[in-house]
Design an enzyme around this catalytic site. Sequence first.
Site, mmCIF file in Angstrom:
data_model
loop_
_atom_site.group_PDB
_atom_site.id
_atom_site.type_symbol
_atom_site.label_atom_id
_atom_site.label_comp_id
_atom_site.label_asym_id
_atom_site.label_seq_id
_atom_site.Cartn_x
_atom_site.Cartn_y
_atom_site.Cartn_z
ATOM 1 N N PRO A 184 25.781 -33.595 79.554
ATOM 2 C CA PRO A 184 27.161 -34.084 79.718
ATOM 3 C C PRO A 184 28.002 -33.340 80.753
ATOM 4 O O PRO A 184 29.074 -33.819 81.113
ATOM 5 C CB PRO A 184 27.767 -33.920 78.321
ATOM 6 N N LYS A 242 28.501 -37.737 83.917
ATOM 7 C CA LYS A 242 28.004 -38.789 84.801
ATOM 8 C C LYS A 242 27.455 -40.024 84.070
ATOM 9 O O LYS A 242 27.209 -41.054 84.698
ATOM 10 C CB LYS A 242 26.884 -38.234 85.702
ATOM 11 N N HIS A 296 43.204 -37.613 88.103
ATOM 12 C CA HIS A 296 42.970 -36.186 88.361
ATOM 13 C C HIS A 296 42.523 -35.967 89.808
ATOM 14 O O HIS A 296 41.735 -36.732 90.339
ATOM 15 C CB HIS A 296 41.901 -35.647 87.398
#
Length: 391
Positions: A293, A297, A73
């Site tokens: 969340p 990480k 991505h």
Amino acid sequence: MMRTQVGIIGAGPAGLMLSHLLALEGISSVVLEAHTRDYVEQRIRAGLMEHFSVELLRQCGVGARMDREGLVHHGIVLRFGGRSHRIPVTDLTGKSMMIYGQHEVVKDLIAARLAAGGQILFEAEAVGIDELHGERPRIRFRQDGREQQIECDIIAGCDGFHGICRPALPLGALTVYDKIYPFGWLGILADVAPSNDELVYANHERGYALLTMRSPSVSRLYLQCAPDEDADAWTDEAIWAELRTRLADDSGFVLQSGPIRQKGVTAMRSYVVEPLRHGRLFLLGDAAHIVPPTGAKGMNLAFADVVVLSRALIDWYRKRNGDGLDSYSATALRRVWKAERFSWWLTSLMHRFEHATPFERRMQAAELDYVTSSRAAMTTLAENYAGLPLG
Ligand code: APR
Ligand code: PHB
């Protein structure tokens, strides 16, 4: 009594990666895991890897399947006020991310360790740690109904947030920094192609929503919900309807729905203990710190701790140089705190805070506007999202 150089408690990403990196340098370890292999390999967690984690997997020889099956991505979408704004992460930082489920990383690490003759004891629950201030610390564990012990040089507490290592330390040995958020995430895994190529983070007046994915045919989606929300009280239709509302935009975005394979609620918390060392015990990953969340990480931070500690252990075994062990806590914490800051900030930016004042709501709106219109602000977001350097 069994004996090893580094006794590792927990076969999550932290414990497995540590065992793998040490083995590559000829340092022995035994990994104790309370659950079965199947359990840890099937446990669905986040699935976004920072550039640093992707490179780490490649460099240590466990990146082949990730490179075949993972999705690279280059940007993310922030959606608010019904409008979409792309943050071109790779253009701004030169770094890309990889979508690859954490349990897939765990499978690859377990396979690599077992193929190399590594010792992972499943269904072996650590019940106590002793002699932390001596030269030969010991782990007591229970397997097949029998209590056994491992004597080691070093104990690595990689036993997650609910493990035994952190609570085993004397009161006052650690300082806790903690923040609990007034919401949770309802997460689903669905058999449907992701409706967007890139992740979509939506700030909606009904609450946050996130569109992410696991593969070209599996979507992962999250909805902000009450911290004690009962996932079973949501029908599949209700989940899709809510996601459709929160993820709508003015460009005709269409959310494709499909069969929901799994759903669950995640609590949201920020948590750090200091220091990360007590005598011969070192804490890594979720055993030492938790992030909400948002930004995914958790596993990346665990890997960063592991790299810092493995380098220190290599120096210690090779050169009898303990400087790295002495500075482990301070070095790892610098990165931990920056990731804590980013996760907290992104959480604050994207969620609906029920008790926010009208002024605070305007501040959030102004920040969203700023972060999607200033190149400097976008770069700050992008460099933290793709991941900060280790040092
Ligand atoms: N004895 C043996 N194993 C234990 C014990 C114990 N007493 N207590 C816990 N464990 C095991 C758990 O069963 C789990 O498999 O320790 C492992 C800890 O793994 P994780 O929770 O995955 O923690 P970590 O390796 O630090 O990885 C951090 O995982 O929780 C996610 O979001 C988090 O992505 C982050 C990553
Ligand atoms: C995920 O894919 O599970 C994920 C991705 C990005 C996040 C959180 C979770 O910010």
